[in-house]
Motif scaffolding. Sequence first.
Motif, PDB file in Angstrom:
ATOM      1  N   ASP A   1     -17.067  -3.223 -30.599  1.00 20.50           N
ATOM      2  CA  ASP A   1     -17.872  -4.275 -30.406  1.00 20.50           C
ATOM      3  C   ASP A   1     -18.845  -4.458 -29.124  1.00 20.50           C
ATOM      4  N   ASP A   2     -18.376  -4.073 -27.976  1.00 26.58           N
ATOM      5  CA  ASP A   2     -19.235  -3.905 -26.864  1.00 26.58           C
ATOM      6  C   ASP A   2     -20.039  -2.649 -26.742  1.00 26.58           C
ATOM      7  N   ALA A   3     -19.499  -1.601 -27.084  1.00 27.12           N
ATOM      8  CA  ALA A   3     -20.279  -0.422 -26.964  1.00 27.12           C
ATOM      9  C   ALA A   3     -21.330  -0.322 -27.972  1.00 27.12           C
ATOM     10  N   PHE A   4     -21.176  -1.005 -29.299  1.00 25.58           N
ATOM     11  CA  PHE A   4     -22.016  -0.582 -30.463  1.00 25.58           C
ATOM     12  C   PHE A   4     -22.673  -1.962 -30.859  1.00 25.58           C
ATOM     13  N   PRO A   5     -23.516  -2.696 -30.110  1.00 30.77           N
ATOM     14  CA  PRO A   5     -23.593  -4.044 -30.280  1.00 30.77           C
ATOM     15  C   PRO A   5     -24.610  -4.105 -31.438  1.00 30.77           C
ATOM     16  N   ASP A   6     -24.914  -3.051 -32.019  1.00 29.06           N
ATOM     17  CA  ASP A   6     -25.998  -3.282 -33.039  1.00 29.06           C
ATOM     18  C   ASP A   6     -25.180  -2.806 -34.450  1.00 29.06           C
ATOM     19  N   THR A   7     -23.867  -2.827 -34.519  1.00 32.35           N
ATOM     20  CA  THR A   7     -23.274  -2.752 -35.586  1.00 32.35           C
ATOM     21  C   THR A   7     -22.426  -4.039 -36.130  1.00 32.35           C
ATOM     22  N   PRO A   8     -22.043  -4.401 -37.233  1.00 29.95           N
ATOM     23  CA  PRO A   8     -21.446  -5.383 -37.531  1.00 29.95           C
ATOM     24  C   PRO A   8     -20.121  -5.706 -36.711  1.00 29.95           C
ATOM     25  N   HIS A   9     -20.271  -6.964 -36.143  1.00 33.77           N
ATOM     26  CA  HIS A   9     -19.374  -7.452 -35.064  1.00 33.77           C
ATOM     27  C   HIS A   9     -18.060  -7.874 -35.816  1.00 33.77           C
ATOM     28  N   LEU A  10     -16.909  -7.468 -35.127  1.00 34.11           N
ATOM     29  CA  LEU A  10     -15.674  -8.026 -35.279  1.00 34.11           C
ATOM     30  C   LEU A  10     -15.391  -9.325 -34.796  1.00 34.11           C
ATOM     31  N   LEU A  11     -15.516  -9.558 -33.691  1.00 36.58           N
ATOM     32  CA  LEU A  11     -15.182 -10.708 -32.862  1.00 36.58           C
ATOM     33  C   LEU A  11     -16.422 -11.612 -33.065  1.00 36.58           C
ATOM     34  N   PRO A  12     -16.428 -12.959 -33.316  1.00 37.65           N
ATOM     35  CA  PRO A  12     -17.849 -13.957 -33.215  1.00 37.65           C
ATOM     36  C   PRO A  12     -18.427 -13.437 -31.945  1.00 37.65           C
ATOM     37  N   PRO A  13     -19.656 -13.248 -32.110  1.00 37.44           N
ATOM     38  CA  PRO A  13     -20.614 -12.715 -30.917  1.00 37.44           C
ATOM     39  C   PRO A  13     -20.502 -14.038 -29.987  1.00 37.44           C
ATOM     40  N   ALA A  14     -20.522 -13.567 -28.775  1.00 33.33           N
ATOM     41  CA  ALA A  14     -20.653 -14.498 -27.585  1.00 33.33           C
ATOM     42  C   ALA A  14     -21.980 -15.019 -27.445  1.00 33.33           C
ATOM     43  N   ASN A  15     -21.918 -16.441 -27.318  1.00 34.83           N
ATOM     44  CA  ASN A  15     -23.634 -16.912 -26.942  1.00 34.83           C
ATOM     45  C   ASN A  15     -22.942 -17.930 -25.999  1.00 34.83           C
ATOM     46  N   SER A  16     -23.912 -18.590 -25.562  1.00 35.30           N
ATOM     47  CA  SER A  16     -23.553 -19.557 -24.489  1.00 35.30           C
ATOM     48  C   SER A  16     -22.584 -20.881 -24.588  1.00 35.30           C
TER      49      SER A  16
END
Lengths: 233, 235
Positions: free
Chosen positions: A80-95
């Motif tokens: 998830d961290d290294a390939f941020p432009d691929t479909p995420h597994l964890l819900p994305p962090a925002n603020s």
Amino acid sequence: MAAAAEEKELVLLDFWVSPFGQRCRIAMAEKGLEFEYREEDLGNKSDLLLRSNPVHKKIPVLLHAGRPVCESLIILQYLDDAFPDTPHLLPPANSSSDAAYARARARFWADYVDKKLYDCGSRLWRLKGEPQAAARREMVEILRTLEAELGDGEFFGGGEGGRLGFVDVALVPFTAWFYSYERCGGFSVEEVAPKLAAWARRCGQIDSVAKHLPSPEKVYDFIAVLKKKYGVE
Amino acid sequence: MAGDGELKLLGMWTSAFVLRVRFVLNLKSLPYEFVEENLGDKSDLLLASNPVNKTVPVLLHAGRPVNESQVILQYIDEAWPDRSPAVLPSDPYERAVARFWAAYVDDKVRLAWLGILFRSKTEEERAAAVAQADAALETLESAFRECSKGKPFFGGDGIGLVDVVLGGYLGWFTAIKKLIGRRLIDPARTPALAAWEDRFRATEAARGVLPDDADKMLEFRQTALDLGASKKITL
């Protein structure tokens, strides 16, 4: 051989039946990431494996441009961290703390799967008599607990566009073991946790899962081999 | 604003898993109410907040529970992204390395700690558990050298995930020193780690929360052993 491995961006050192390895395969498939799969002989581990995971000497190990990442849930988060432009597994962090809370919840349940399922499953096929009965009771409780978390959801959630998320990927490889748990434990997943059983069937329809999980029968055969090896009748 | 809402931490003053959360809350200057749980008699709030594991720590943020210490640490980083320092680095590979060593500590060091203090029934068993700890700490000595790259902490210039995870055990290490007659992190065997320990104990983060009274901790240990013997808890 080693030079070729370093050239290829993603290499997975793995063992065909390992649910932990399967998590990584499914995650990369979901993300559309090409990788080289390398089957390890666990009775004769490769130099590359021993060099890449000297602490535990275990699979799976993900090599990314030659750098090793170990531990399946750590690998999933790395992807998830290294390939941020691929479909995420964890819900994305925002603020928002809502996003952080959703991530915390996913991590909690993936950790629960890690702590409980494999160990209890092993006791189910390895033991007899009262200890096996205790393992069976525990397994039923684990499945019911997971079912309660799933609720009426299609998936455990958090994945991109309603697809497989962190917990789904962490748990789905164990669905190939359900048949073996049922045979060894004398219970039915459908009966004790029908929603979870439906979730398992739903996941089985997904390409990445269908491609990377062994058939339940193959897993059962594998356990039979282990039983013979360990003298369990 | 993200992160608004009161913080309540359910824990026990001795727990390595609780302490790591307190270090991070201190580091980020996040005020919280600490609720001391009774080992043998868990509160309704704890049981309602963590029905699955029924363990501390539990962080309640505006009433919502976050469970499992390493999950809590990452939650704090993510819910207060503007509060430095970050517990996890931002580089993906470095994050994976930090998570790996944090998991290692909670696997090998935790098992040895349990063995030394709670599960050994004979001197031999205890010696075996101490040997386990020694082996794990030697591995961590190498890990420290790799991760710190000459800087004071696993996290580099500042405290990071592995520092707080290992740091939480230092309270019990004080008690173990009294029990076995030497520092568990032995300066002769693991000099870099021993220097790290001294440094960590002196940090702002540890101040006021890291227990240093060996006798009090050994008393607590006896209570836990008694509860374990009467099957009120599992050790």
